[in-house]
Design an enzyme around this catalytic site. Structure first.
Site, PDB file in Angstrom:
ATOM      1  CD  GLU A 334       4.770   6.695   5.417  1.00  0.00           C
ATOM      2  OE1 GLU A 334       4.761   5.430   4.851  1.00  0.00           O
ATOM      3  OE2 GLU A 334       5.824   7.421   5.300  1.00  0.00           O
ATOM      4  CB  CYS A 335      -1.109   7.097   4.698  1.00  0.00           C
ATOM      5  SG  CYS A 335      -2.649   7.147   3.693  1.00  0.00           S
ATOM      6  N   GLY A 336      -2.131   6.478   7.192  1.00  0.00           N
ATOM      7  CA  GLY A 336      -3.019   5.903   8.360  1.00  0.00           C
ATOM      8  C   GLY A 336      -2.306   6.344   9.467  1.00  0.00           C
ATOM      9  CG  MET A 339      -5.720   9.437   8.131  1.00  0.00           C
ATOM     10  SD  MET A 339      -6.404   7.785   7.026  1.00  0.00           S
ATOM     11  CE  MET A 339      -7.898   7.175   7.705  1.00  0.00           C
ATOM     12  N   GLY A 432       1.920  13.471   7.749  1.00  0.00           N
ATOM     13  CA  GLY A 432       0.889  13.953   6.694  1.00  0.00           C
ATOM     14  C   GLY A 432       0.549  12.704   5.975  1.00  0.00           C
TER      15      GLY A 432
END
Length: 459
Positions: A334-336, A339, A432
């Site tokens: 999730e998030c970082g 990425m 995501g």
């Protein structure tokens, strides 16, 4: 269960809530109290500062993620056997979902947990106007639960007169003041405060703040206010039924944890462990290899954008993570963490760095927050072997975006018309930008762990 408790809140962000909360926690510890702390809302950084004081994890309470009964259950579960529970509010006291409601505000949490509130008032530049300011907060809701006031950045010379004015005209207890303290300020950057390990002599600053507060706050009055909190009732059926999934055999889950991946909900870890996970920490920054015999991976958020070069240079870790995920090892990112799974990520240095290469495309920096705030997610495609996860409340907070956000879920703002597709989902992957709080929908954690157990059996 009767739990002495208070909430520290304020009229806006930037009013000194976190520093005052940490200073009060330290002062209470030095008074010999057994203290537990909570942060209102989906905040990762403020609880880190609480933990620096207490030495134990601070918990989040969020009435968007969890209904009233579950919120009270989590409060009771985490506050059992403490002398006092201290909650830190979020943003302005009444600021909630969508910027137009009080849902999930500090006020909403105080209402749900029936907690007395101390309003921190940034007094800089005010004198008699303080009465009008405080009166507005007291009167806006009949059940405001505001029972006390602390005057921040208040002149010691002016304080006695302001205390008398507020108590006489408003009938509100003024529980002390905080003078201007320039050498205890906590600095911020794009996602909030600097992390605790980045603050020079944090322990010293917090102890100094506690020393000041012991001189300027009415600690006995604060204690009496906390003790006035009423008993909370939590239905026994909730404890027995809602979070009862258990694996027959434990699974080993690798959890990325270092300076780049550090945004965690402590209750997520506890629920995973209760369901049958053995959590194994590892660092994509500092370790060359994944831990052995893993059945799954968790890549949470943090600041990978501050460590792009170092993450790229650790090529052996990037390759092992890609090989593991492409080989079917279940992963939630999730998030970082999401990425990091891309082919490339733009860092805060402006350069693009090679990442794990699981998700095709690049992550790039944007000038403002993207899709900021709460979101309700509905499933569009099977994930972890199920297409029936139901509504999943989540949260987004990032200055980056992706060329390839995924489309396995549909996100919709709880207040407003904005909606979008998001998240890469498959039989073994959920990745995501949204952050998840597992108590909001325990079936998500259960589906992930079932997938990990199936992978482990097939190794």
């Amino acid at each position: 269960m009767r739990i002495p408790r208070i909430m520290l809140s304020a009229g806006s962000s930037g009013s000194g809530k976190t520093l005052l909360t940490c200073g009060l926690l330290q002062a209470l510890l030095e008074e010999g109290k057994k203290v537990v702390s909570f942060k209102c809302g989906p905040d990762y950084i403020d609880p880190m500062f609480h933990q620096q004081v207490l030495g134990t994890p601070s918990r989040n309470l969020d009435t968007f993620f969890t209904g009233e009964e579950t919120t009270r259950y989590l409060f009771e579960k985490n506050a059992a056997d403490c002398d006092i529970a201290v909650m830190e509010g979020v943003m302005g006291y009444y600021d909630g979902v969508g910027g137009t409601t009080t849902k999930a505000s500090a006020y909403d949490l105080a209402r749900v947990t029936d907690t007395p509130v101390i309003l921190i008032v940034n007094s800089r530049g005010m004198s008699v106007s303080l009465a009008a300011y405080v009166k507005g907060f007291l009167d806006y809701k009949k059940d405001s639960r505001i029972k006390g006031v602390i005057l921040n950045q208040m002149s010691p010379m002016l304080y006695p007169r302001m205390k008398a004015l507020l108590e006489e005209e408003l009938g509100i207890k003024v529980l002390g003041y905080v003078p201007k303290v320039t050498d205890c300020v906590l600095e911020s950057r794009h996602l909030g405060l600097l992390l605790p390990h980045e603050v020079e002599d944090l322990k010293g600053k917090l102890k100094k703040m506690a020393g000041i507060l012991k001189e300027t706050l009415d600690l006995n009055g604060i204690w009496e206010l906390a003790e006035s909190a009423k008993e909370l009732a939590v239905p026994e059926t909730l404890k027995e039924e809602d979070f009862s999934f258990r694996l027959e055999k434990k699974v080993r889950i690798g959890v990325a944890k270092d300076e780049a991946f550090c945004f965690f909900y402590a209750d997520n870890f506890r629920l995973l462990e209760e369901m049958g996970a053995q959590l194994v920490w590892f660092s994509p920054l500092h370790e060359e290899n994944l831990p052995k015999d893993l059945d799954g991976l968790l890549l949470y958020g943090g600041y990978p954008e501050l460590h792009g070069q170092a993450l790229e240079e650790n090529s052996s870790m990037r390759k092992e993570i890609k090989t593991a995920i492409n080989g079917g090892m279940p992963c939630m990112a999730e998030c970082g963490g999401f990425m990091y799974l891309h082919e490339e990520m733009e860092g805060m240095d402006g350069a693009f760095h090679k990442m794990a290469g699981v998700i095709p495309g690049k992550v790039y920096r944007t000038p403002k927050l993207n899709r900021f705030g709460y979101v309700n997610l509905t499933q569009k495609a099977p994930v972890f072997g199920t297409d029936d996860l139901g509504n999943i409340p989540a949260h987004e907070f990032h200055y980056f975006d992706s060329e390839n956000c995924g489309a396995s879920f549909h996100g919709k703002k709880p207040a407003g018309k904005k909606e979008w597709d998001c998240i890469h989902g498959s039989a073994s992957l959920l990745a995501g930008f949204p952050h998840f709080y597992y108590y909001a929908n325990p079936s998500l954690a259960a589906a992930f762990l079932k997938s990990c157990a199936a992978y482990g059996k097939g190794k």
